[in-house]
Design a protein around this motif. Structure first.
Motif, short mmCIF file in Angstrom:
data_model
loop_
_atom_site.label_atom_id
_atom_site.label_comp_id
_atom_site.label_asym_id
_atom_site.label_seq_id
_atom_site.Cartn_x
_atom_site.Cartn_y
_atom_site.Cartn_z
N VAL A 7 10.71 -1.46 18.46
CA VAL A 7 12.02 -1.96 18.90
C VAL A 7 12.81 -0.81 19.52
O VAL A 7 12.77 0.32 19.03
CB VAL A 7 12.74 -2.63 17.70
CG1 VAL A 7 13.00 -1.64 16.59
CG2 VAL A 7 14.01 -3.32 18.14
N ALA A 34 18.34 -1.58 27.42
CA ALA A 34 17.39 -1.03 26.46
C ALA A 34 16.65 0.13 27.10
O ALA A 34 16.30 0.09 28.28
CB ALA A 34 16.40 -2.10 26.01
N TYR A 38 11.99 4.42 20.64
CA TYR A 38 11.64 3.29 19.78
C TYR A 38 11.55 3.69 18.31
O TYR A 38 11.08 4.78 17.98
CB TYR A 38 10.27 2.72 20.18
CG TYR A 38 10.17 2.25 21.60
CD1 TYR A 38 10.54 0.96 21.95
CD2 TYR A 38 9.67 3.09 22.60
CE1 TYR A 38 10.43 0.52 23.26
CE2 TYR A 38 9.56 2.66 23.91
CZ TYR A 38 9.95 1.37 24.24
OH TYR A 38 9.84 0.94 25.54
N ALA A 105 18.42 -1.92 15.65
CA ALA A 105 17.02 -2.06 16.05
C ALA A 105 16.14 -2.30 14.84
O ALA A 105 15.24 -3.16 14.87
CB ALA A 105 16.57 -0.80 16.80
N SER A 141 18.89 -6.00 20.34
CA SER A 141 17.69 -5.27 19.95
C SER A 141 16.47 -6.19 19.96
O SER A 141 15.35 -5.76 20.27
CB SER A 141 17.87 -4.64 18.57
OG SER A 141 18.90 -3.67 18.58
N ALA A 294 12.24 -6.18 20.86
CA ALA A 294 11.34 -6.11 19.70
C ALA A 294 10.01 -6.78 20.03
O ALA A 294 9.96 -7.92 20.50
CB ALA A 294 12.01 -6.79 18.51
#
Length: 301
Positions: A7, A34, A38, A105, A141, A294
């Motif tokens: 994510v 985004a 991660y 996230a 997220s 995600a």
């Protein structure tokens, strides 16, 4: 059996903030992007709910029921008559307490991982509803890419992006509390007419066109004056990045991470080197966006 979900972090290329509402929240026009930093969230069946964390600044991550990953597991389990008995492990790579939605996230990642592990069959709409209950940034997220968030940021409209944007993030020594930054925003704007927040048409057009120069001319963060008021040293970091050739320099979300839009991957490396050499930050990260939301990367077997 285990499930791992990757994510992403986010940057706010526009964060327009309205006056405080009676419920204490603020109406927002929040343009999320985004970016390719991660966290990976792995869930495994266990005797009881347990959270562990590894990676940079893992010691700052709460390992109790206040963690959004734990709250996500509990919320999904409650809806489907299950016990939230899983071990949630967070492999941290998103900066902690940096205005990049790392905690959000993890909540979205745990929600998708538990949904996959348990086979609840929850619709995307249901997952987004749970995300919105968890926090304003959690729905994005899950979604990733780029989106306009309204309400308190949880009502999302996906946005088209016509190219890749190169970013440098400078991590500060110290943290900023999001409620404190909003409180300072309220103090700084007290007695003024705070306009209703709205997305800038020229910024949305720059995203559609993949035009970094046009995007740089449009980025804005209404929380930046409040963040700088509480953390004045960030002003020097912003100045160093601008002097090193960044097209735009801004506080990321509520801070204290600062974000720098670069014209190319090579320019991003130059900005990063200048920031590190300046001693105005403890670390830098170079990446690009948009990035996917995600995503299950290791499903149950």
């Amino acid at each position: 059996m285990s499930v791992t979900v990757r994510v992403p972090a986010k940057v706010n290329v526009q964060l327009a903030v309205g006056a405080a509402r009676p419920d204490g929240f603020h109406d927002l026009a929040n343009v999320f992007l985004a970016v390719g930093l991660y966290d990976e969230v792995t869930v495994t069946p266990a005797a009881e709910l347990k959270i562990t964390c590894s990676g940079p600044d893992a010691h700052q991550v709460p390992l109790d029921a206040s963690n959004l990953a734990a709250r996500a597991a509990i919320a999904l389990a409650a809806r489907h008559g299950l016990a939230p008995d899983v071990h949630i492990h967070i492999a941290k790579d998103i900066p902690v307490a940096g205005g990049m939605a790392g905690g959000s996230a993890d909540g979205a990642g745990a929600l998708l991982a538990c949904d996959t592990l348990w086979g609840t069959g929850a619709s995307r709409t249901e997952l987004l509803e749970i995300c919105a209950e968890l926090g304003s940034d959690v729905p994005f997220s899950l979604l990733g890419g780029a989106a306009l968030g309204t309400g308190r940021g949880e009502l999302l409209e996906p946005l088209p992006v016509g190219g890749s944007f190169h970013w440098v993030f400078a991590l500060a020594d110290g943290g900023l509390s999001t409620p404190a930054v909003y409180g300072e925003f309220d103090r700084l704007t007290a007695g003024t007419d705070v306009p209703a927040p709205a997305a800038k048409p020229e910024l949305l057009a720059a995203l559609r066109a993949g035009d970094a120069t046009a995007l740089a001319a449009s980025v804005v963060n209404d929380l930046q004056p409040a963040a700088l008021s509480l953390f004045p040293a960030l002003a020097r970091t912003l100045a160093v990045g601008s002097a090193a050739g960044a097209l735009a320099s801004l506080v990321s979300g509520s801070g204290p991470t600062t974000a720098f839009l670069a014209k190319s991957a090579e320019s991003a490396e130059e900005v990063a080197s200048a920031l590190l050499a300046s001693g105005t930050c403890r670390a830098v990260r170079v990446t690009s966006g948009p990035a996917p939301g995600a995503t299950v990367v290791a499903p149950a077997v």
